[in-house]
Design a protein around this motif. Structure first.
Motif, PDB file in Angstrom:
ATOM      1  N   MET A  35       0.812  -1.224   0.000  1.00  0.00           N
ATOM      2  CA  MET A  35       0.000   0.000   0.000  1.00  0.00           C
ATOM      3  C   MET A  35       0.840   1.268   0.000  1.00  0.00           C
ATOM      4  O   MET A  35       0.374   2.321  -0.448  1.00  0.00           O
ATOM      5  N   MET A  36       2.069   1.199   0.529  1.00  0.00           N
ATOM      6  CA  MET A  36       2.812   2.410   0.845  1.00  0.00           C
ATOM      7  C   MET A  36       3.084   3.340  -0.340  1.00  0.00           C
ATOM      8  O   MET A  36       2.943   4.560  -0.200  1.00  0.00           O
ATOM      9  N   PRO A  37       3.486   2.835  -1.515  1.00  0.00           N
ATOM     10  CA  PRO A  37       3.688   3.780  -2.630  1.00  0.00           C
ATOM     11  C   PRO A  37       2.427   4.574  -2.975  1.00  0.00           C
ATOM     12  O   PRO A  37       2.486   5.785  -3.218  1.00  0.00           O
ATOM     13  N   SER A  38       1.273   3.887  -2.985  1.00  0.00           N
ATOM     14  CA  SER A  38       0.013   4.584  -3.281  1.00  0.00           C
ATOM     15  C   SER A  38      -0.354   5.566  -2.179  1.00  0.00           C
ATOM     16  O   SER A  38      -0.836   6.671  -2.458  1.00  0.00           O
ATOM     17  N   PHE A  39      -0.107   5.188  -0.923  1.00  0.00           N
ATOM     18  CA  PHE A  39      -0.379   6.100   0.180  1.00  0.00           C
ATOM     19  C   PHE A  39       0.514   7.336   0.102  1.00  0.00           C
ATOM     20  O   PHE A  39       0.101   8.442   0.458  1.00  0.00           O
ATOM     21  N   ALA A  50       6.148  19.322  -0.474  1.00  0.00           N
ATOM     22  CA  ALA A  50       5.898  18.040  -1.138  1.00  0.00           C
ATOM     23  C   ALA A  50       7.146  17.167  -1.137  1.00  0.00           C
ATOM     24  O   ALA A  50       7.053  15.948  -0.932  1.00  0.00           O
ATOM     25  N   LEU A  51       8.319  17.779  -1.342  1.00  0.00           N
ATOM     26  CA  LEU A  51       9.565  17.015  -1.311  1.00  0.00           C
ATOM     27  C   LEU A  51       9.814  16.420   0.072  1.00  0.00           C
ATOM     28  O   LEU A  51      10.205  15.251   0.198  1.00  0.00           O
ATOM     29  N   VAL A  52       9.590  17.227   1.102  1.00  0.00           N
ATOM     30  CA  VAL A  52       9.779  16.735   2.476  1.00  0.00           C
ATOM     31  C   VAL A  52       8.799  15.605   2.779  1.00  0.00           C
ATOM     32  O   VAL A  52       9.173  14.564   3.343  1.00  0.00           O
ATOM     33  N   LEU A  53       7.547  15.796   2.402  1.00  0.00           N
ATOM     34  CA  LEU A  53       6.527  14.767   2.634  1.00  0.00           C
ATOM     35  C   LEU A  53       6.860  13.490   1.882  1.00  0.00           C
ATOM     36  O   LEU A  53       6.728  12.385   2.425  1.00  0.00           O
ATOM     37  N   THR A  54       7.313  13.620   0.635  1.00  0.00           N
ATOM     38  CA  THR A  54       7.689  12.445  -0.150  1.00  0.00           C
ATOM     39  C   THR A  54       8.852  11.704   0.506  1.00  0.00           C
ATOM     40  O   THR A  54       8.849  10.464   0.573  1.00  0.00           O
ATOM     41  N   ALA A  55       9.834  12.453   0.998  1.00  0.00           N
ATOM     42  CA  ALA A  55      10.972  11.832   1.671  1.00  0.00           C
ATOM     43  C   ALA A  55      10.534  11.086   2.930  1.00  0.00           C
ATOM     44  O   ALA A  55      11.006   9.968   3.203  1.00  0.00           O
ATOM     45  N   MET A  56       9.623  11.687   3.686  1.00  0.00           N
ATOM     46  CA  MET A  56       9.123  11.035   4.898  1.00  0.00           C
ATOM     47  C   MET A  56       8.369   9.755   4.560  1.00  0.00           C
ATOM     48  O   MET A  56       8.519   8.724   5.243  1.00  0.00           O
ATOM     49  N   MET A  57       7.563   9.795   3.507  1.00  0.00           N
ATOM     50  CA  MET A  57       6.820   8.607   3.102  1.00  0.00           C
ATOM     51  C   MET A  57       7.756   7.516   2.585  1.00  0.00           C
ATOM     52  O   MET A  57       7.506   6.320   2.779  1.00  0.00           O
ATOM     53  N   LYS A  58       8.856   7.912   1.936  1.00  0.00           N
ATOM     54  CA  LYS A  58       9.846   6.940   1.469  1.00  0.00           C
ATOM     55  C   LYS A  58      10.513   6.237   2.642  1.00  0.00           C
ATOM     56  O   LYS A  58      10.754   5.023   2.604  1.00  0.00           O
ATOM     57  N   LEU A  76       9.174   5.824   5.621  1.00  0.00           N
ATOM     58  CA  LEU A  76       8.155   4.933   6.168  1.00  0.00           C
ATOM     59  C   LEU A  76       7.979   3.702   5.289  1.00  0.00           C
ATOM     60  O   LEU A  76       7.826   2.582   5.793  1.00  0.00           O
ATOM     61  N   GLU A  77       8.034   3.905   3.970  1.00  0.00           N
ATOM     62  CA  GLU A  77       7.893   2.790   3.037  1.00  0.00           C
ATOM     63  C   GLU A  77       9.025   1.776   3.208  1.00  0.00           C
ATOM     64  O   GLU A  77       8.786   0.561   3.217  1.00  0.00           O
ATOM     65  N   ARG A  78      10.263   2.269   3.370  1.00  0.00           N
ATOM     66  CA  ARG A  78      11.403   1.357   3.577  1.00  0.00           C
ATOM     67  C   ARG A  78      11.281   0.624   4.905  1.00  0.00           C
ATOM     68  O   ARG A  78      11.601  -0.558   5.011  1.00  0.00           O
ATOM     69  N   SER A  79      10.807   1.358   5.932  1.00  0.00           N
ATOM     70  CA  SER A  79      10.652   0.737   7.248  1.00  0.00           C
ATOM     71  C   SER A  79       9.623  -0.382   7.215  1.00  0.00           C
ATOM     72  O   SER A  79       9.856  -1.481   7.723  1.00  0.00           O
ATOM     73  N   GLY A  93       8.674  -1.925   4.543  1.00  0.00           N
ATOM     74  CA  GLY A  93       9.135  -2.941   3.602  1.00  0.00           C
ATOM     75  C   GLY A  93       9.947  -4.033   4.261  1.00  0.00           C
ATOM     76  O   GLY A  93      10.037  -5.147   3.724  1.00  0.00           O
ATOM     77  N   ARG A  94      10.532  -3.730   5.422  1.00  0.00           N
ATOM     78  CA  ARG A  94      11.297  -4.759   6.141  1.00  0.00           C
ATOM     79  C   ARG A  94      10.393  -5.888   6.622  1.00  0.00           C
ATOM     80  O   ARG A  94      10.867  -6.991   6.875  1.00  0.00           O
ATOM     81  N   TRP A  95       9.090  -5.591   6.775  1.00  0.00           N
ATOM     82  CA  TRP A  95       8.169  -6.648   7.189  1.00  0.00           C
ATOM     83  C   TRP A  95       8.161  -7.762   6.168  1.00  0.00           C
ATOM     84  O   TRP A  95       8.133  -8.943   6.513  1.00  0.00           O
ATOM     85  N   ARG A  96       8.191  -7.340   4.886  1.00  0.00           N
ATOM     86  CA  ARG A  96       8.152  -8.333   3.812  1.00  0.00           C
ATOM     87  C   ARG A  96       9.419  -9.206   3.838  1.00  0.00           C
ATOM     88  O   ARG A  96       9.362 -10.408   3.691  1.00  0.00           O
ATOM     89  N   THR A  97      10.564  -8.532   4.067  1.00  0.00           N
ATOM     90  CA  THR A  97      11.838  -9.262   4.132  1.00  0.00           C
ATOM     91  C   THR A  97      11.872 -10.207   5.315  1.00  0.00           C
ATOM     92  O   THR A  97      12.323 -11.341   5.222  1.00  0.00           O
ATOM     93  N   ALA A  98      11.348  -9.734   6.454  1.00  0.00           N
ATOM     94  CA  ALA A  98      11.378 -10.551   7.667  1.00  0.00           C
ATOM     95  C   ALA A  98      10.507 -11.786   7.532  1.00  0.00           C
ATOM     96  O   ALA A  98      10.793 -12.841   8.126  1.00  0.00           O
ATOM     97  N   ARG A  99       9.439 -11.712   6.725  1.00  0.00           N
ATOM     98  CA  ARG A  99       8.513 -12.827   6.595  1.00  0.00           C
ATOM     99  C   ARG A  99       8.886 -13.784   5.477  1.00  0.00           C
ATOM    100  O   ARG A  99       8.327 -14.844   5.338  1.00  0.00           O
ATOM    101  N   SER A 100       9.844 -13.337   4.611  1.00  0.00           N
ATOM    102  CA  SER A 100      10.211 -14.172   3.474  1.00  0.00           C
ATOM    103  C   SER A 100      11.316 -15.170   3.842  1.00  0.00           C
ATOM    104  O   SER A 100      11.914 -15.099   4.881  1.00  0.00           O
TER     105      SER A 100
END
Length: 223
Positions: free
Chosen positions: A146-150, A201-209, A211-214, A216-223
């Protein structure tokens, strides 16, 4: 006035815009999960309410929603004997939250439905209830998707905050128009405002990135 003198009132307006963006994004995210999960519910009432909310707020203009909450809702309240007047900040946050929540709900629904059916079968084999399967199997895999769309919705929400100036909420757009009316220096003022929105917008995009990386570790941890 010189362009540097514009920065103080525009900065005050930008702070209002930041607060509007923050709170409406938070509340909108909560509504996204509530309506997105509700749309997948087996309870027909919850499903109908979720679909109704999503379709109404995706199918109507944010500007009309904002005007309805600020101008029409108090009149409805008068007709039924209840005070339903909203302060401009509350009306702005509510309209933005309801709007972004409706779009985000479809993101949540799609991400949950994209989880492999095998995962649900495994949850059933482990005797998980529907709620346990959702919280322990589906959502940990769906949220990273969901994170990229969010992130895109959060930036869109930031830009949509400019509409609240139309109900006299003194955000960045309102302050810019105030100064323009006083100085008639449209070029300088709106160039600064463009740069300020772009910076936010740049700051918000960086913050969302981040959060997205953070997440995303869930996927790595479960794989």
């Amino acid at each position: 006035m010189t362009w540097t003198e514009y920065l103080v009132p525009l900065g005050q307006g930008a702070w209002v815009t930041i607060q509007l963006t923050f709170w409406s994004t938070i509340f909108g995210a909560l509504l996204s999960f509530a309506a997105g999960i509700g749309k997948l519910s087996r309870n027909p009432l919850i499903k109908a309410l979720s679909i109704g909310y999503i379709e109404i707020f995706r199918g109507t203009s944010l500007l009309v929603q904002l005007f309805w909450l600020y101008f029409a809702l108090p009149l409805l309240g008068q007709a039924i004997g209840i005070d339903l007047r909203l302060p401009p900040v509350a009306a702005g946050v509510l309209a933005l939250s309801l709007n972004i929540g409706a779009y985000g709900a479809e993101v949540v629904r799609g991400a949950i439905q994209s989880v492999s059916h095998d995962q649900y079968e495994a949850a059933t084999a482990l005797n998980f209830s529907d709620r346990q399967a959702l919280w322990r199997v589906a959502l940990p895999q769906a949220i990273p998707e969901m994170m990229p769309s969010f992130g895109n919705l959060a930036v869109q929400n930031l830009k949509d905050t400019a509409l609240v100036s139309l109900i006299s909420l003194q955000d960045l757009a309102f302050k810019a128009e105030q100064i323009r009316n006083f100085t008639q220096d449209s070029t300088t003022i709106f160039t600064i405002v463009l740069a300020m929105y772009f910076g936010m917008a740049l700051v918000l995009t960086a913050m969302m990135k981040v959060l997205e990386r953070s997440v995303g570790r869930w996927r790595t941890a479960r794989s």
